[in-house]
Write a protein that holds these residues in place. Structure first.
Motif, short mmCIF file in Angstrom:
data_model
loop_
_atom_site.label_atom_id
_atom_site.label_comp_id
_atom_site.label_asym_id
_atom_site.label_seq_id
_atom_site.Cartn_x
_atom_site.Cartn_y
_atom_site.Cartn_z
N UNK A 34 19.19 5.50 47.11
CA UNK A 34 17.42 5.19 46.53
C UNK A 34 17.99 3.79 46.28
N UNK A 35 19.03 3.45 46.24
CA UNK A 35 19.58 1.83 45.57
C UNK A 35 21.04 1.62 46.39
N UNK A 36 21.41 0.24 46.74
CA UNK A 36 22.12 -0.44 47.26
C UNK A 36 22.61 -1.15 46.10
N UNK A 37 23.93 -2.10 45.93
CA UNK A 37 23.95 -2.70 45.06
C UNK A 37 25.09 -3.56 45.99
N UNK A 38 25.15 -4.87 46.11
CA UNK A 38 26.41 -5.03 46.49
C UNK A 38 26.98 -6.57 45.79
N UNK A 39 27.91 -6.89 45.57
CA UNK A 39 28.67 -7.91 44.39
C UNK A 39 28.08 -9.32 45.62
N UNK A 40 28.02 -10.95 44.47
CA UNK A 40 27.15 -11.77 45.16
C UNK A 40 28.62 -11.66 46.49
N UNK A 41 28.66 -12.24 47.34
CA UNK A 41 29.16 -12.31 48.68
C UNK A 41 30.23 -13.97 48.26
N UNK A 42 30.37 -14.67 47.72
CA UNK A 42 30.92 -15.36 47.40
C UNK A 42 32.29 -14.94 46.57
N UNK A 43 31.75 -13.71 45.84
CA UNK A 43 32.89 -13.45 44.78
C UNK A 43 33.20 -11.95 45.15
N UNK A 44 33.52 -12.09 46.46
CA UNK A 44 33.78 -10.23 47.10
C UNK A 44 35.44 -11.39 48.07
N UNK A 45 35.81 -12.50 47.71
CA UNK A 45 36.56 -13.16 48.58
C UNK A 45 38.08 -12.08 47.64
N UNK A 46 38.27 -11.85 46.65
CA UNK A 46 39.16 -11.16 46.58
C UNK A 46 40.88 -12.36 46.20
N UNK A 47 40.48 -13.23 45.74
CA UNK A 47 41.10 -13.87 45.23
C UNK A 47 40.60 -15.23 44.75
N UNK A 48 41.46 -15.05 43.14
CA UNK A 48 41.19 -15.82 42.42
C UNK A 48 40.90 -17.17 42.61
N UNK A 49 41.38 -18.17 43.41
CA UNK A 49 41.77 -19.64 43.51
C UNK A 49 40.25 -19.59 43.87
N UNK A 50 39.32 -19.13 45.16
CA UNK A 50 38.39 -18.59 45.96
C UNK A 50 37.27 -19.22 44.27
N UNK A 51 37.23 -18.45 43.28
CA UNK A 51 36.40 -18.05 41.76
C UNK A 51 36.69 -19.26 41.29
N UNK A 52 37.22 -20.00 41.10
CA UNK A 52 37.61 -21.48 40.25
C UNK A 52 37.77 -22.83 40.99
N UNK A 53 37.81 -23.88 39.64
CA UNK A 53 37.84 -24.48 40.39
C UNK A 53 39.01 -25.10 40.47
N UNK A 54 38.82 -25.83 41.65
CA UNK A 54 40.45 -26.68 42.14
C UNK A 54 41.74 -26.62 41.13
#
Length: 153
Positions: A34-54
């Motif tokens: 009846x429904x499908x939900x996925x984490x936002x694609x930019x958050x799916x990398x699994x690497x902390x460095x991709x989710x925070x500032x440089x």
């Protein structure tokens, strides 16, 4: 003798990146998505460095005149996973308030299950027929049905 009507049961399978919501209208199945939900694609990398500032912030040391890098207080990947668990719980709570199901079965890995328990509203928690601390996201609908069938009696 009249037969008792089978209550609409939702079966939620989830991992930390995706959740599927299926309903069962009969004791013998099948499960219908009846429904499908996925984490936002930019958050799916699994690497902390991709989710925070440089660069991390800098702070003065209390004992020296030099400055040093500050470590983040929280892991950005873990925070993304917790936000996703809240989104899954919100979907369950909204569906319960709209009377889309009368019983609920949840199958997720243990950490996700703990996060969902915290965020599913008390009234929806009262209709939980069963919980499996197992990741069944890659399982077929038939295999999922066979795993949750004992909770459907």
């Amino acid at each position: 003798m009249p037969t008792r009507k089978f209550p609409v049961t939702w079966v939620v399978t989830a991992d930390v990146w995706r959740a599927r919501f299926r309903e069962c209208l009969d004791r013998q199945g099948p499960l219908q998505e009846v429904a499908d939900l996925a984490l936002e694609t930019e958050e799916m990398h699994g690497n902390a460095r991709d989710l925070k500032s440089d660069k991390p912030g800098r702070a003065f040391s209390s004992t020296e005149a030099s400055r040093s890098m500050m470590e983040p207080h929280h892991d950005p990947v873990e925070l993304a996973k917790l936000r996703f668990a809240k989104a899954v719980a919100r979907q369950v709570n909204d569906a319960f308030r709209r009377n889309q199901f009368k019983r609920l079965v949840i199958s997720t890995p243990p950490k996700m299950l703990g996060a969902l328990r915290q965020d599913i509203c008390a009234s929806a928690q009262q209709v939980i027929a069963g919980e499996l601390d197992k990741d069944m996201m890659k399982a077929t609908p038939q295999a999922i049905f066979e795993s949750v069938e004992p909770f459907l009696r």
